[in-house]
Design an enzyme around this catalytic site. Structure first.
Site, PDB file in Angstrom:
ATOM      1  N   CYS A 166      49.359   5.830   3.565  1.00 44.25           N
ATOM      2  CA  CYS A 166      49.333   6.824   3.470  1.00 44.25           C
ATOM      3  C   CYS A 166      48.008   7.498   2.394  1.00 44.25           C
ATOM      4  O   CYS A 166      47.588   8.321   2.313  1.00 44.25           O
ATOM      5  CB  CYS A 166      50.485   7.528   2.306  1.00 44.25           C
ATOM      6  N   ASP A 202      48.351  -4.408  -9.771  1.00 47.06           N
ATOM      7  CA  ASP A 202      49.498  -4.332 -11.274  1.00 47.06           C
ATOM      8  C   ASP A 202      49.922  -3.022 -11.015  1.00 47.06           C
ATOM      9  O   ASP A 202      51.465  -3.436 -11.199  1.00 47.06           O
ATOM     10  CB  ASP A 202      48.723  -5.202 -12.370  1.00 47.06           C
ATOM     11  N   ASP A 233      55.605  -6.451 -14.202  1.00 51.76           N
ATOM     12  CA  ASP A 233      54.769  -7.434 -13.319  1.00 51.76           C
ATOM     13  C   ASP A 233      53.321  -8.247 -14.041  1.00 51.76           C
ATOM     14  O   ASP A 233      52.750  -7.916 -14.769  1.00 51.76           O
ATOM     15  CB  ASP A 233      53.583  -6.502 -12.328  1.00 51.76           C
ATOM     16  N   CYS A 290      53.327  -0.929  -0.309  1.00 49.90           N
ATOM     17  CA  CYS A 290      52.806   0.378  -0.836  1.00 49.90           C
ATOM     18  C   CYS A 290      53.796   1.161  -1.795  1.00 49.90           C
ATOM     19  O   CYS A 290      55.048   1.837  -1.236  1.00 49.90           O
ATOM     20  CB  CYS A 290      52.237   1.591  -0.475  1.00 49.90           C
ATOM     21  N   CYS A 298      46.660   1.831   0.582  1.00 49.23           N
ATOM     22  CA  CYS A 298      47.555   1.360   1.313  1.00 49.23           C
ATOM     23  C   CYS A 298      46.925   2.472   3.233  1.00 49.23           C
ATOM     24  O   CYS A 298      46.098   3.822   2.695  1.00 49.23           O
ATOM     25  CB  CYS A 298      48.447   2.452   1.471  1.00 49.23           C
ATOM     26  N   CYS A 309      54.520   5.131  -0.115  1.00 43.24           N
ATOM     27  CA  CYS A 309      55.099   4.830   1.073  1.00 43.24           C
ATOM     28  C   CYS A 309      56.219   3.697   1.511  1.00 43.24           C
ATOM     29  O   CYS A 309      57.304   4.172   2.839  1.00 43.24           O
ATOM     30  CB  CYS A 309      54.241   5.328   2.186  1.00 43.24           C
ATOM     31  N   GLU A 316      60.025 -10.373 -11.849  1.00 48.09           N
ATOM     32  CA  GLU A 316      59.549 -10.645 -10.421  1.00 48.09           C
ATOM     33  C   GLU A 316      60.238 -12.206 -11.252  1.00 48.09           C
ATOM     34  O   GLU A 316      60.186 -12.546 -12.081  1.00 48.09           O
ATOM     35  CB  GLU A 316      58.934 -11.001 -10.271  1.00 48.09           C
TER      36      GLU A 316
HETATM   37 ZN    ZN Z   1      51.267   4.088   0.937  1.00 49.33          ZN
END
Ligand code: ZN
Length: 479
Positions: free
Chosen positions: A399, A406, A227, A377, A396, A380, A323
């Site tokens: 979860c 980053d 990233d 996330c 998140c 999850c 990316e």
């Molecule tokens: Zn999550």
């Protein structure tokens, strides 16, 4: 032009050395590069003259079939016409023999390529930014470069000199061993040499066909997600979950104070004036050279750091995920441009691409531009609708995972590698990628569409070529 295809097991590679020419060699180098520019300008003038002529004849009512012929811009035809003109044209007649014919060929072939690009871009056969018609190169601004494709081009056996046509044997600033040993062993063949003045010194770059066995990577089964960012240059997460960060060296930012001072000195000296034609003073030239030195140092430091980064990454992992950043777009943002350009995002991607491909034959996966690497996330897989840039920690809602923004993005990118073990195409576009890639289309909203060009014809210089004017009006009636 047809691209050179190396034989199997070989790659085309450049070997670049800084030169230490003596005074007369330096003059000859400048002369050759100037000759290349003169030939380029001649070719641009020669081809466009026929455009103007046709345009004028049209206004006299000359019928289509008896108009002046279009002048071709293929390299052989340019060369043929130039070789006739150089004996009589007062711009060349007295001095063209002083330089190698390769100098003129450089200019003509560049002009030919420029016209090709222009034509292709106009017909929609060329990707990228719209190309304008070739223009004259100004002596003041043109980059000094000249390419030799035939004649005596070699690295001398002593490892400290190179020989080029007409220029003779020039001392090299650094040992040429890396190329010389390959040439002597017969694993490399020099195809061409280009001399150019860059960052305050002369360089020669040999284009060579080199036998290159693929290098093994340390962890062929591991993948790494990278990233890129401005605060930390790169956050790398590998498939085992290990996270490494590379600080942004910020070479340019660190040199800014120095530059500011150097520039102030320059501005207090008597500089060149385009309007009055005043020549710069010796003191100005000295101060300017001092300022340029800072720029050159920054560029050198950046280049070195980027190569070290990309070399170490590609030598370790079997898969690299990055990316697809819109670097050109980000550079248009005045608040980001300086930092982005300093970080060298585009260059990192380019280096990763060729190093994975040609050096290690490993995989590089480019995540789609709309893949929500930051908003997903990594624990999850839940995707947030919005995550403003100033929020540096990802929390998140599903979860309860709390992780650096980053790090999270890098982990997501690394996970993409597993998601597309089969494909080679662009990740994120594939079915295996998370289905909810564009919540509310928020990603797309930020960009406004600009109309391609201003409606008025003509460039800043005022010169509008006849065929251009034609299309401009045609564009307008269609709209
Ligand atoms: Zn999550």
């Amino acid at each position: 032009m047809k691209k050179f295809q190396p034989q199997p097991g070989f790659v085309v590679q450049a070997f670049r050395f800084a030169l230490d020419p003596n005074a007369s060699q330096e003059r000859a180098l400048r002369s050759h590069c100037g000759a290349a520019r003169a030939a380029y300008n001649w070719a641009v003038g020669w081809v466009t003259a026929s455009w103007w002529q046709r345009r004028a004849e049209e206004t006299y009512g000359v019928p289509e079939e008896s108009l002046t012929q279009w002048r071709p811009w293929s390299l052989p035809s340019l060369r043929k016409a130039f070789n006739q003109a150089k004996h009589t044209d007062p711009r060349f007649a007295n001095w063209w023999e002083e330089n190698s014919k390769e100098a003129y060929s450089t200019g003509l072939s560049n002009a030919s390529a420029a016209f090709d690009n222009y034509a292709k871009s106009k017909n929609g056969k060329r990707r990228g930014k719209q190309m304008g018609a070739p223009r004259f190169k100004a002596k003041r601004k043109a980059r000094l470069a000249c390419r030799f494709t035939t004649g005596t081009i070699r690295v001398d056996a002593d490892g400290r000199h190179v020989t080029l046509p007409r220029l003779g044997t020039i001392r090299v600033h650094e040992p040429t061993a890396k190329l010389l040993t390959r040439v002597l062993a017969g694993t490399s063949r020099i195809l061409s040499a280009t001399v150019r003045h860059e960052r305050g010194r002369w360089f020669v770059s040999f284009q060579a066909e080199v036998r290159r066995d693929l290098e093994r990577v340390a962890r062929p089964d591991a993948a790494v997600g990278i990233d890129l960012g401005v605060k930390t240059l790169a956050v790398m997460a590998d498939s085992t979950g290990e996270i490494r960060t590379v600080a942004n060296p910020g070479h340019y930012d660190r040199a800014r104070r120095q530059l500011y001072r150097a520039s102030r000195v320059v501005s207090r000296r008597q500089g060149p004036d385009r309007h009055t034609g005043a020549k710069p003073s010796k003191r100005w030239e000295k101060a300017n050279a001092q300022r340029n030195k800072v720029h050159h140092r920054v560029a050198n430091l950046r280049e070195d750091a980027l190569h070290k980064l990309t070399t170490s990454v590609t030598a370790e992992y079997g898969t690299v995920v990055v990316e697809d950043l819109n670097v050109a777009g980000m550079l248009r943002n005045p608040r980001l441009a300086r930092r982005i350009a300093d970080a060298g995002f585009g260059e990192i991607r380019r280096q990763l691409d060729y190093k994975t491909r040609h050096r290690h034959a490993t995989r590089m996966i480019v995540a789609s531009r709309w893949y929500p690497s930051s908003k997903t996330c990594s624990g999850c897989g839940a995707v947030k609708a919005k995550l403003p840039l100033h929020i540096r920690t990802y929390e998140c809602d599903a979860c309860g995972l709390v992780i650096d923004r980053d790090d999270n993005a890098a982990l997501n990118l690394a996970a993409l590698a597993a998601a597309c073990t089969t494909g080679t195409g662009v990740a994120g576009d594939q079915d295996t990628a998370p289905a909810v890639s564009k919540p509310r289309g928020a990603d797309h909203k930020t960009r406004t569409t600009h109309t391609r060009r201003k409606a008025s014809a003509g460039r800043a210089g005022g010169a509008t070529l006849p065929h251009q004017r034609q299309t401009e009006t045609r564009d307008r009636t269609q709209a």
